[in-house]
Design an enzyme around this catalytic site. Structure first.
Site, PDB file in Angstrom:
ATOM      1  N   THR A 149       0.810  -1.228   0.000  1.00  0.00           N
ATOM      2  CA  THR A 149       0.000   0.000   0.000  1.00  0.00           C
ATOM      3  C   THR A 149       0.836   1.267   0.000  1.00  0.00           C
ATOM      4  O   THR A 149       0.353   2.323  -0.437  1.00  0.00           O
ATOM      5  CB  THR A 149      -0.974   0.021   1.192  1.00  0.00           C
ATOM      6  OG1 THR A 149      -0.229   0.005   2.428  1.00  0.00           O
ATOM      7  CG2 THR A 149      -1.906  -1.183   1.160  1.00  0.00           C
ATOM      8  N   LEU A 159      -2.386   6.017   0.265  1.00  0.00           N
ATOM      9  CA  LEU A 159      -3.807   5.661   0.269  1.00  0.00           C
ATOM     10  C   LEU A 159      -3.961   4.145   0.459  1.00  0.00           C
ATOM     11  O   LEU A 159      -4.342   3.411  -0.455  1.00  0.00           O
ATOM     12  CB  LEU A 159      -4.481   6.112  -1.025  1.00  0.00           C
ATOM     13  CG  LEU A 159      -4.574   7.622  -1.260  1.00  0.00           C
ATOM     14  CD1 LEU A 159      -5.553   7.922  -2.390  1.00  0.00           C
ATOM     15  CD2 LEU A 159      -4.998   8.374   0.007  1.00  0.00           C
ATOM     16  N   HIS A 160      -3.678   3.700   1.682  1.00  0.00           N
ATOM     17  CA  HIS A 160      -3.758   2.275   1.986  1.00  0.00           C
ATOM     18  C   HIS A 160      -5.163   1.721   1.730  1.00  0.00           C
ATOM     19  O   HIS A 160      -5.334   0.709   1.054  1.00  0.00           O
ATOM     20  CB  HIS A 160      -3.399   2.036   3.463  1.00  0.00           C
ATOM     21  CG  HIS A 160      -2.183   2.744   3.933  1.00  0.00           C
ATOM     22  ND1 HIS A 160      -0.910   2.273   3.690  1.00  0.00           N
ATOM     23  CD2 HIS A 160      -2.028   3.900   4.638  1.00  0.00           C
ATOM     24  CE1 HIS A 160      -0.022   3.083   4.239  1.00  0.00           C
ATOM     25  NE2 HIS A 160      -0.678   4.081   4.814  1.00  0.00           N
ATOM     26  N   ASP A 161      -6.160   2.378   2.300  1.00  0.00           N
ATOM     27  CA  ASP A 161      -7.508   1.816   2.334  1.00  0.00           C
ATOM     28  C   ASP A 161      -8.250   1.880   0.994  1.00  0.00           C
ATOM     29  O   ASP A 161      -8.972   0.934   0.658  1.00  0.00           O
ATOM     30  CB  ASP A 161      -8.320   2.499   3.432  1.00  0.00           C
ATOM     31  CG  ASP A 161      -7.710   2.269   4.812  1.00  0.00           C
ATOM     32  OD1 ASP A 161      -6.897   1.336   4.955  1.00  0.00           O
ATOM     33  OD2 ASP A 161      -8.034   3.026   5.740  1.00  0.00           O
TER      34      ASP A 161
END
Length: 345
Positions: free
Chosen positions: A201, A267-269
């Site tokens: 991520t 922007l992991h999610d």
């Protein structure tokens, strides 16, 4: 795209990048968001609930139930991350107090209800600590077999942590719940959870230039952001959703800059939300995964046994490669079009 909408259940600790994941799903025509579980993590669970309800209202979405999860991890006191996500979880953005209500049942029950309502079809996405999902599995151990797919943002595989030297935030907040979730999957379930760790991520880096592309896709006026801007400078975007996202992202940019990572934000999610709808966005490898629970220096560490030293079967598909440009093209296209339509509705 077949035109058939896929039921999606999202468990979040909203959170700047969780909010971006929510908006991505709002803008994805093939996704039918059937429920949101609020988990304690980035901010306390009651603030997470307010953020989720307020985002739904901002986006004009009235038919998605929001449930409150446990106020604390399974065994340890809650730690939150206001330094990363701002005092209310959405960076510099401020949303009006929501006028809608939570479900009368909690987030663990929401997981179970959604799975039974859509057996074999439901896509689960978890972008916060796994407390709610672990409690749901305790209540109904058949849950893995009822899901079509599970995507987890969490862990760090052969990669440094972002909370301790070896542990990623979501797992570090509640390692016991992560251990219980991984233990619930085996080869008999029929599918393995897709786990997107920091090793993957952190390739998804939002920049002021990409945020400008998003504003342009929404047909919004905007002012280019810069590391030289005043801290907390308010967005002047004409589109109301872009304005909120820019105010949220500015805080995230400032945090990452202060960490020495540049004026950008990982922007992991949103990557987890995108992979939930299209697993082809990442390349994954199966492996047995364990969570360290007792190490003095390593508690919360996620370990992939690539060489099968443990003699166990794989219980996860670990994301190992992604094309950031392909992701951002899709993210900007979907969220931009959604924001534009929202502005003209």
């Amino acid at each position: 795209m077949t035109g058939v909408r896929q039921p999606v259940f999202l468990d979040v600790d909203t959170g700047v990048d969780d909010a971006m994941a929510l908006v991505y799903l709002f803008g994805s025509a093939e996704a039918e968001l059937v429920g949101i579980a609020s988990t304690a993590g980035n901010v306390p669970v009651r603030q997470v609930c307010r953020n989720n309800l307020a985002l739904l209202e901002l986006c004009g979405i009235t038919d998605v139930p929001v449930s409150m999860g446990s106020e604390n991890p399974l065994q340890t006191p809650l730690r939150t991350a206001e330094d990363t996500h701002g005092p209310y979880g959405l960076g510099h953005a401020r949303l009006p107090a929501p006028t809608t209500s939570l479900t009368p049942y909690d987030a663990a029950e929401a997981w179970v209800r959604a799975a039974h309502a859509h057996p074999g079809e439901l896509i689960g996405v978890a972008t916060g600590p796994l407390t709610n999902l672990a409690l749901a599995l305790r209540a109904d151990p058949t849950l893995p077999r009822l899901l079509r797919r599970l995507v987890i943002m969490g862990g760090a595989f052969d990669y440094r942590g972002n909370t301790t030297p070896v542990a990623e935030w979501n797992v570090s907040v509640d390692p016991e719940s992560a251990a219980e979730v991984f233990a619930a999957w085996d080869s008999e379930v029929g599918h393995l959870p897709i786990v997107l760790g920091l090793n993957l991520t952190e390739n998804i880096a939002m920049t002021p230039q990409l945020l400008g592309r998003l504003a342009a896709a929404a047909g919004s006026s905007w002012t280019p952001m810069s590391v030289d801007d005043d801290r907390g400078a308010a967005s002047a975007a004409s589109n109301p959703l872009i304005r909120v996202l820019e105010d949220a992202m500015r805080f995230y940019f400032e945090f990452h800059h202060d960490q020495g990572e540049g004026y950008l934000a990982h922007l992991h999610d949103p990557l987890a939300a995108a992979v939930a709808l299209d697993t082809g966005l990442v390349r994954s490898r199966p492996a047995p995964v364990g969570v360290e629970l007792t190490g003095t220096l390593t508690r919360g560490m996620t370990i992939a046994d690539w060489s099968r030293r443990w003699g166990r079967e794989p219980n996860a598909l670990i994301g190992v490669d992604v094309d950031p440009a392909a992701f951002f093209d899709r993210f900007i296209s979907r969220v931009g079009a959604f924001a534009k339509q929202l502005d003209h509705s």
